[in-house]
Enzyme design. Structure first.
Site, PDB file in Angstrom:
ATOM      1  N   CYS A 185       0.788  -1.148  -0.003  1.00 48.78           N
ATOM      2  CA  CYS A 185       0.170  -0.027  -0.109  1.00 48.78           C
ATOM      3  C   CYS A 185       0.943   1.144   0.015  1.00 48.78           C
ATOM      4  O   CYS A 185       1.718   1.371   1.063  1.00 48.78           O
ATOM      5  CB  CYS A 185      -0.928   0.108   1.313  1.00 48.78           C
ATOM      6  SG  CYS A 185      -1.819   1.547   1.264  1.00 48.78           S
TER       7      CYS A 185
ATOM      8  N   SER B 267       4.102  22.917  11.714  1.00 47.95           N
ATOM      9  CA  SER B 267       4.729  24.201  10.799  1.00 47.95           C
ATOM     10  C   SER B 267       5.625  23.573   9.513  1.00 47.95           C
ATOM     11  O   SER B 267       5.872  24.366   8.882  1.00 47.95           O
ATOM     12  CB  SER B 267       5.489  24.930  11.903  1.00 47.95           C
ATOM     13  OG  SER B 267       6.602  24.129  12.389  1.00 47.95           O
TER      14      SER B 267
ATOM     15  N   CYS C 115      -6.686  22.913  -4.327  1.00 46.07           N
ATOM     16  CA  CYS C 115      -7.186  21.879  -3.672  1.00 46.07           C
ATOM     17  C   CYS C 115      -8.470  22.182  -2.815  1.00 46.07           C
ATOM     18  O   CYS C 115      -8.343  23.120  -2.186  1.00 46.07           O
ATOM     19  CB  CYS C 115      -6.015  21.478  -2.855  1.00 46.07           C
ATOM     20  SG  CYS C 115      -6.760  19.608  -2.215  1.00 46.07           S
TER      21      CYS C 115
ATOM     22  N   GLY D 264     -25.101  21.027  21.008  1.00 46.70           N
ATOM     23  CA  GLY D 264     -26.423  20.241  20.706  1.00 46.70           C
ATOM     24  C   GLY D 264     -26.562  20.173  19.173  1.00 46.70           C
ATOM     25  O   GLY D 264     -25.648  20.145  18.384  1.00 46.70           O
TER      26      GLY D 264
ATOM     27  N   SER E 162     -17.417  17.627  19.127  1.00 44.75           N
ATOM     28  CA  SER E 162     -18.868  17.728  19.057  1.00 44.75           C
ATOM     29  C   SER E 162     -19.387  18.651  18.269  1.00 44.75           C
ATOM     30  O   SER E 162     -20.730  18.393  17.740  1.00 44.75           O
ATOM     31  CB  SER E 162     -19.477  18.226  20.457  1.00 44.75           C
ATOM     32  OG  SER E 162     -19.026  19.724  20.736  1.00 44.75           O
TER      33      SER E 162
ATOM     34  N   HIS F 244     -23.375   3.900   0.358  1.00 45.49           N
ATOM     35  CA  HIS F 244     -23.937   2.576   0.220  1.00 45.49           C
ATOM     36  C   HIS F 244     -25.371   2.418   0.304  1.00 45.49           C
ATOM     37  O   HIS F 244     -25.835   2.911   1.289  1.00 45.49           O
ATOM     38  CB  HIS F 244     -23.432   1.448   1.141  1.00 45.49           C
ATOM     39  CG  HIS F 244     -23.894   0.240   1.028  1.00 45.49           C
ATOM     40  ND1 HIS F 244     -24.493  -0.676  -0.002  1.00 45.49           N
ATOM     41  CD2 HIS F 244     -24.238  -0.440   2.173  1.00 45.49           C
ATOM     42  CE1 HIS F 244     -24.901  -1.780   0.341  1.00 45.49           C
ATOM     43  NE2 HIS F 244     -24.766  -1.708   1.515  1.00 45.49           N
TER      44      HIS F 244
ATOM     45  N   HIS G 133     -20.150   4.342   4.225  1.00 49.05           N
ATOM     46  CA  HIS G 133     -19.678   2.806   4.716  1.00 49.05           C
ATOM     47  C   HIS G 133     -18.559   3.130   5.743  1.00 49.05           C
ATOM     48  O   HIS G 133     -18.031   2.343   6.104  1.00 49.05           O
ATOM     49  CB  HIS G 133     -19.330   2.055   3.611  1.00 49.05           C
ATOM     50  CG  HIS G 133     -19.761   0.548   4.126  1.00 49.05           C
ATOM     51  ND1 HIS G 133     -19.175  -0.200   4.755  1.00 49.05           N
ATOM     52  CD2 HIS G 133     -20.633  -0.282   3.561  1.00 49.05           C
ATOM     53  CE1 HIS G 133     -19.656  -1.318   5.010  1.00 49.05           C
ATOM     54  NE2 HIS G 133     -20.743  -1.323   4.138  1.00 49.05           N
TER      55      HIS G 133
END
Length: 1061
Positions: free
Chosen positions: A337, A612, A694, A771, A950, A992, A1036
């Site tokens: 990989c 940095s 990008c 929340g 959160s 999916h 997924h």
């Protein structure tokens, strides 16, 4: 409900009268799995013993390499007394299940484990009682029995292999998967996953694909044992002092992430063996989390996948792909990989190509050219932004409050914007005394080495001289070579001597010889030239980040001029976007000594220091400092893109102001991953200065953005498009209170069904979290220019959620967006894919109205091999990142001229889906939201990690946990799903659909039930619903599943005409 079921059965049984029945007896068994059973000494890439021990050695608070797991095993019959042996290379994967279209597959599942599990299949058709997935779907009684197979119990799942899988453009057999789906991420991490291979009718002979000699299935996954149901058992069994284990300790957690192929890590995968000239089929898939950005690299081989030539296959969680290869070059080769973090963590395997005296395909190419290059690796002082200025803002790079300051500030413990690096540089001959000067056309190459180019049939000789202080090499991609000419050093047990090619010592010289056989060249579907790369492979991680990488292009025979330029092309540009991690450079210590003013005070482990040194660049340039990206109006331009790096290197490279063609599709944003390369064809039709940048938000703010200029040159260029249709939309930016989860009922029922009691960091307010409600700004449509009356959304628009109104246009139209800013700060509206009069998008101040005009020329519409209608996104660009996260985004749909009238007498259903983790920490309204919604605003620390987490809302159209309503259709409807991805490095979404497959077009029609989305991906998926029910639709990726990136869509029987909703 009875009527619904009856119609389903009649439909399925009438259409499957000719089915072949296949039976599989599969048991779920608990067993101890060893991730690295072969312990002999192997030479792996970028790995030292300390690294492998970190994952494999057990100890007081380390589990080591053995883990208890739950695995699928195949049995001979329904007594479940005798297992069927499987090939060694399958590892811990379940047995291979194979079916041809029209087959009916019965999976007799017996749960021999100690907790509830199921069997859920991808890519096949099933009714609700055979789905094998737990979630609130309005089913009752017998339709629920498939959702939980208790310990000791059995259940028979009935699956139908139906059209449209595989699609017309797909290979004869395609990759699908099956897994347990009680809590899918936890079940899969525990080991319950296996391959399902679906084939076209008549393509199998004795269960093997015709015309294929060998087949292998590979799952690339960082298996996260921290998520396994058996974590506690494993701590107790394998840690010598289990009471000392802190499950929240980061090192402990990392030691349980196994970077593996089929459950084997650090080169221990057995059994990958084939003969030279064998026709080999690889079935590949990824699985896991945000870290699972995989680039499978088959060293020394050429593959074709979806009719394109490649040697890299990119895989993400639940990516399903297959590749064909004719094995060549006998020897032991690496399958690795190329995500550099994964390489270091042992995601590597060996495959053996044996010489079995089989005749190999004839290479009947006459007059071979030998192309000779003289390349040295030498030290340079490299400045990432020579102007000292952010070209986008005009500010100094170290200005207070600037995004660039963190990277360019030099000081006691900061290196600044200049680094000592190594670069490949070209010389005139083997004496290495005269360096070749770069011309104006090569100015943009920057840190990159010289372009190595060749045509099919050529031989390339590269004489490489190492002027550095470390052993280095050149490892090419996209060419053929023998093991003696490979620039990466690795080896199975027993091969220990360092080869000259993969280990050129300082001051030494080596001549590499590579060839370009036909199978390495472009296929009929490919562009004329393929973008490839070369790099130093002694330790790819350190060598590449030190600067040793360069571009290659491999072209069809007879397509190049004598100087290497492509015929009929005016200009060629090479772009290498990457996050250069200078912390990994071979020369880091030199840089600390040379550029910091207090080198002895530098802490190399300090997170701020490390940040940095992460230079978000293109060709080694940041914040618009790349020179030489100039072209003329109407010219024929080719962009060669390639990347390298790790899971942070998920790029969406956006060319504003123009579109390009790639793989038959019209796009303006190219997705790149580690070691992926692309060829893009562009004909710029608007003059001005545009951005190439990008879209991944951290990369954009970090400086991965440049300017390219389109000039009016001598050549006359006329745009003959006549814009006949004119459409006007009245759109306003409106501030609203947005609730990501207005109802917690679906979420609560899900956790009840899974028998889990889970708190929710994203939705629970606790002491000081915000929340589920946030102030946001959204695009909304109005009836006219008075902006008094908002257009009410109809039932079929309910699913749009946070998205702005869908703007529809045909090629040849002119769209006028009359935009009123009804919010409290400046915003704008800018669309991808369109043509505008000016390259500047003017902000609209609060209270102002401005008209934005978008022209829709031919190049904004679908390419020849696209769907008839393609999606683009529109959003505000005053501050791309903050405006997006504050809520301003919507879809633009461009169709071919008169498409609706001619091609589709029946109107298609249209659904728009944006998969985005809304980072509310980046919203303009964060302070307002803290004040309004936090129980204790005074206690909020905006830098607190839990608080930051959160506010990351994993949403589909701004809704979480089943709250996105209105995705309702009927059997036999034709449905277009327009899916869009935006956001940051974590925004890789594998979408999916349960219950149905879809089709999509990439120079041919392909089928799947999972589609990969990234920042800047916009895609049309076509679905023909056939099975009634309420079906799950979700991302997924493990963390995204648990964070609520899921909803349901409902398919009603064809006769039942009810209101959607």
């Amino acid at each position: 409900m009875k009527f619904l079921l009856l119609s389903t059965f009649i439909f399925l049984y009438s259409s499957l009268a000719l089915a072949r029945d296949k039976h599989y007896f599969i048991g779920i068994t608990e067993a101890v799995w060893d991730y690295a059973s072969g312990t002999e000494e192997k030479k792996l890439i970028s790995v030292d013993t300390e690294q492998s021990n970190f994952y494999l050695q057990n100890g007081p608070d380390r589990i080591g390499r053995k883990y208890k797991k739950a695995l699928y095993f195949e049995y001979t019959d329904g007594t479940f007394s005798k297992t069927i042996d499987k090939p060694a290379w399958l590892g811990f994967l379940g047995p291979v299940i194979k079916a041809e279209v029209e087959d009916k597959v019965y999976v007799h599942l017996k749960n021999l484990a100690s907790r509830i599990y199921t069997f859920h299949a991808h890519g096949v058709t099933y009714t609700k009682e055979y789905e094998g997935a737990v979630y609130p779907d309005n089913t009752t009684d017998f339709q629920r029995a498939d959702d939980k197979v208790l310990p000791g119990q059995q259940y028979v799942y009935v699956l139908h292999a139906n059209e449209p899988s595989p699609g017309e453009g797909d290979s004869n057999c395609v990759t699908r998967i099956y897994h347990s789906h009680v809590d899918a991420p936890k079940d899969i991490a525990s080991g319950l996953i296996g391959p399902l291979i679906l084939c076209k009718k008549g393509s199998l002979y004795k269960e093997k694909e015709k015309n294929i000699d060998q087949e292998f299935v590979l799952m690339f996954s960082v298996v996260d044992e921290n998520l396994s149901w058996y974590l506690e058992d494993n701590i107790k069994t394998f840690c010598s002092e289990p009471e000392k284990v802190d499950k929240d300790n980061e090192d402990f957690q990392e030691s349980n992430r196994m970077y593996s192929i089929n459950g084997y890590t650090f080169g221990s995968l057995p059994g990958l063996s084939m003969c030279a000239a064998d026709r080999v089929k690889w079935y590949l898939f990824g699985m896991g989390n945000e870290v699972d950005v995989h680039s499978a690299f088959f060293h020394g081989q050429a593959l074709t996948s979806r009719n394109y030539q490649t040697d890299i296959i990119n895989l993400f969680p639940a990516t399903l792909i297959d590749a064909y290869m004719v094995a060549q070059n006998p020897g032991v080769w690496m399958l690795s990989c190329q995500n550099l973090n994964h390489l270091k963590a042992g995601l590597q395997a060996f495959f053996q190509v044996r010489d079995c005296n089989k005749p190999s395909p004839e290479d009947n190419i006459q007059d071979r050219h030998v192309r000779h290059y003289y390349i040295a690796a030498e030290e340079v002082i490299w400045n990432y932004a020579p102007s000292g200025t952010d070209i986008f803002t005009g500010e100094n790079l170290t200005a207070l409050e600037s995004d660039s300051r963190v990277f360019f500030e030099q000081g006691a413990t900061r290196i600044g914007g200049s680094y000592k690096k190594m670069a490949y540089r070209e010389y005139t001959d083997g004496s290495f005394t005269n360096r070749k000067q770069r011309g104006p056309d090569e100015e943009h190459l920057g840190i990159l080495g010289p372009v190595i180019w060749a045509e099919v049939g050529d031989t390339i000789k590269v004489t490489f001289h190492n002027k550095g202080q470390h052993p280095l090499s050149i490892q090419p991609m996209g060419v053929s070579f023998t093991a003696e000419n490979e620039g990466t050093y690795y080896g199975p047990p027993g091969r220990s001597s360092q080869q000259a090619a993969s280990h050129v010592a300082p001051k030494e010289t080596f001549t590499y010889e590579w060839t370009v056989p036909k199978e390495m060249g472009p296929t009929y579907a490919d562009p004329v030239c393929l973008s490839k790369m070369y790099y130093s492979g002694v330790d790819p991680t350190k060598d590449i980040f030190t600067g040793l990488i360069g571009p290659m292009k491999i072209c069809k025979k007879g397509s190049l001029l004598a100087d290497g330029r492509q015929k009929d092309v005016d200009k060629e540009f090479y772009l290498f976007p990457t996050v250069f991690d200078e912390n990994e450079s071979l020369l880091l210590d030199d840089n600390i000594r040379m550029f910091t003013t207090a080198p002895d005070q530098v802490d190399k482990e300090d997170e701020d220091f490390q940040e940095s040194n992460k230079m978000h660049s293109m060709n080694g340039f940041m914040y618009g400092n790349q020179p030489g990206l100039n072209m003329c109006l109407g010219e024929s331009i080719v962009w060669y893109l390639f990347s390298a790096g790790n899971e942070a290197d998920v790029h969406g490279i956006y060319f504003s102001g123009n579109t390009y063609l790639s793989k038959g599709e019209r796009r303006d944003t190219a997705n790149l991953f580690p070691h992926k390369s692309l060829t893009l064809l562009m004909n710029p039709d608007t003059k001005g200065t545009f951005d190439v940048e990008c879209l991944t938000t951290d990369h954009y703010t970090g400086g991965m953005k440049q300017k390219y200029t389109v000039n009016q040159c001598q050549r006359q260029f006329e745009d003959f498009t006549v814009y006949l249709g004119e459409r006007t939309y009245y759109v306003a930016a409106v501030e609203v209170e947005w609730d990501y989860s207005p109802s917690r009922a679906w979420e609560k029922e899900l956790h009840h069904l899974q028998e889990q009691n889970v708190s929710n960091v994203f939705l629970d307010k606790e002491e000081f979290f915000i929340g589920s409600k946030y102030k946001k700004v959204v695009y909304r449509q109005f009836t006219d220019s008075s902006f008094r009356e908002q257009v009410k959304r109809r039932a079929e628009d309910e699913h749009l959620g946070i998205l702005g109104p869908p703007i529809h246009a045909n090629v040849g139209d002119k769209v006028k967006v009359v935009f009123k800013n009804m919010a409290t700060r400046p915003y704008s509206i800018h669309a991808h894919g369109v043509k505008t009069e000016s390259s500047t998008v003017v902000p609209t101040l609060p209270g102002e109205v401005r008209t934005y005009t978008w022209q829709i020329p031919e190049r904004s519409g679908a390419g020849r091999e696209d769907s008839a209608c393609i999606p683009w996104a529109y959003y505000s660009t005053v501050d791309r990142v903050k405006d997006l996260y504050s809520g301003l985004i919507g879809p633009l749909i461009v169709c071919r001229k008169s498409y609706v009238k001619v091609f589709s007498p029946k109107k298609k259903m249209e659904f728009f889906l944006l998969f985005l983790v809304f980072d509310e920490n980046e919203s303009w309204y964060l302070d307002d939201n803290i004040k309004t919604y936090s129980e204790h605003p005074e206690k909020v620390n905006k830098d607190n990690e839990e608080f930051l987490e959160s506010n990351k809302m994993h949403a589909i159209n701004g809704k979480m946990f089943g709250n996105l309503q209105g995705l309702t259709m009927h059997v036999k409807d034709e449905v277009n799903w327009y899916v869009m991805g935006m956001g940051n490095e974590i925004d890789l979404h594998t979408v999916h659909f349960h219950g149905h497959s879809f089709q999509y077009k990439h120079r041919g029609v392909y089928s799947s039930d999972v589609f990969d989305l990234f920042p800047g991906t916009y895609q049309t998926l076509e679905m023909f619903p056939q099975t009634p029910g309420t079906w799950l639709l979700h991302c997924h990726v493990t963390d995204h599943v648990h964070a609520g990136m899921a909803t349901t869509y409902t398919v009603l029987p064809v006769e039942q005409e009810t209101k959607s909703g």
